[in-house]
Design an enzyme around this catalytic site. Sequence first.
Site, PDB file in Angstrom:
ATOM      1  N   TYR A  96       4.271 -24.607 -62.597  1.00 17.60           N
ATOM      2  CA  TYR A  96       3.430 -25.281 -61.597  1.00 17.60           C
ATOM      3  C   TYR A  96       3.907 -26.712 -61.402  1.00 17.60           C
ATOM      4  CZ  TYR A  96       1.049 -27.741 -65.426  1.00 17.60           C
ATOM      5  OH  TYR A  96       0.770 -28.541 -66.511  1.00 17.60           O
ATOM      6  N   CYS A  97       3.515 -27.292 -60.270  1.00 15.12           N
ATOM      7  CA  CYS A  97       3.730 -28.721 -60.028  1.00 15.12           C
ATOM      8  C   CYS A  97       2.434 -29.285 -59.465  1.00 15.12           C
ATOM      9  CB  CYS A  97       4.940 -28.972 -59.124  1.00 15.12           C
ATOM     10  SG  CYS A  97       4.826 -28.275 -57.465  1.00 15.12           S
ATOM     11  N   TRP A  98       2.501 -30.308 -58.621  1.00 21.23           N
ATOM     12  CA  TRP A  98       1.269 -30.948 -58.139  1.00 21.23           C
ATOM     13  C   TRP A  98       0.483 -30.034 -57.198  1.00 21.23           C
ATOM     14  CZ3 TRP A  98      -1.554 -34.745 -59.804  1.00 21.23           C
ATOM     15  CH2 TRP A  98      -2.521 -35.308 -58.975  1.00 21.23           C
ATOM     16  N   SER A 104       7.944 -27.074 -58.182  1.00 20.06           N
ATOM     17  CA  SER A 104       7.804 -25.868 -59.008  1.00 20.06           C
ATOM     18  C   SER A 104       8.520 -24.697 -58.361  1.00 20.06           C
ATOM     19  CB  SER A 104       6.330 -25.535 -59.222  1.00 20.06           C
ATOM     20  OG  SER A 104       5.667 -25.344 -57.987  1.00 20.06           O
ATOM     21  N   TYR A 125      -1.259 -28.031 -59.900  1.00 13.87           N
ATOM     22  CA  TYR A 125      -2.227 -28.716 -60.754  1.00 13.87           C
ATOM     23  C   TYR A 125      -3.532 -28.988 -60.017  1.00 13.87           C
ATOM     24  CZ  TYR A 125      -4.737 -32.384 -63.127  1.00 13.87           C
ATOM     25  OH  TYR A 125      -5.756 -33.121 -63.705  1.00 13.87           O
TER      26      TYR A 125
END
Length: 351
Positions: A96-98, A104, A125
Amino acid sequence: MPIVKLPADEALARLAEFDALIDARSPAEYALDRLPGALNWPSLNDEERALVGTEYKQVSPFAARKRGAVLVARNIAAHVEREAMDKPKDWKPLVYCWRGGQRSGALATVLAAIGWRVHLLEGGYQAFRRAVIAALEELPARFTYRVVCGVTGSGKSRLLQLLAAQGAQVLDLEALANHRGSVLGLVPGSPQPTQKQFETRVWDALRRFDPARPVIVESESKKVGDLRVPEALVERMRAAPCIRLDLPLEARVELLMQDYDFFVRDTAAFCARLDALRVLRGHEIVNGWQARSRAGATREVVRDLLVSHYDPIYRQSMQRNFAGLDKPLAVVEWDGSEAALEAAARRIAVL
């Protein structure tokens, strides 16, 4: 191998299935909060992220994407070489990323191309954070609670640790907040987590509990240090039955001298922390405590702090906020010895 995209609720319900949770955000973003146990494989570090952002605004989005592609490719290659070369074919990460977008997505694409079954957290996130906030409004109501009450220095934290070791369901908010719950509670050199990270820790603890068994928690206020306890949890705690833990005054002083030994060793730090009490106690009293501490009378200062400051405030707060204290489920007395506290823990565990 195709990338599997998972909505946040489904991903969080299946966290135990994954061999690794990989956070592709920058180290600064990761430090603020992350999924429990997540590893940081930044697609862009903090400096690179700022560089690409500046180029996006000042030059063009196209130039920024070229710059970003070079940096991301280089970083992903380093992560794979350093962290993933020993992973078996059936290794299954969640990435995952933001927002679940390019950072991601790039990492997931490379890992999937190698042949691993990669899952991607949809919404990143941000979706996780929304799910945690929603869960903290609902999760606390699933459980019954037993609240351990007792004046400062009565050994509540030590009791919680013993209860956890004996297999009880313990929610140790002070441990999760990295704070001992008073003006003197911040451990020098060991900062508290962010509010978001604290809430993630509380959520992570609650989601693992069995609703059929009681949760034992200390009688905290709405804040532990600088961190706010989730409101729904506070309400459940304050309505719960109480267990009162009693320890004689001199034994309490001795326990605090042990638990706060860093202040005993560092008089200057102790005196600096006492400055926070000037608003409540006045300059004359605080100056007197500091002078006595510098003269080597720390034990006497601790006793005076308990009798004249902490005990009256604690009793007022408990009477105001914990109705169950008037008729406690049990009153447990101990003498400061390890054997007595172990006996107290066994007694409480069967209540």
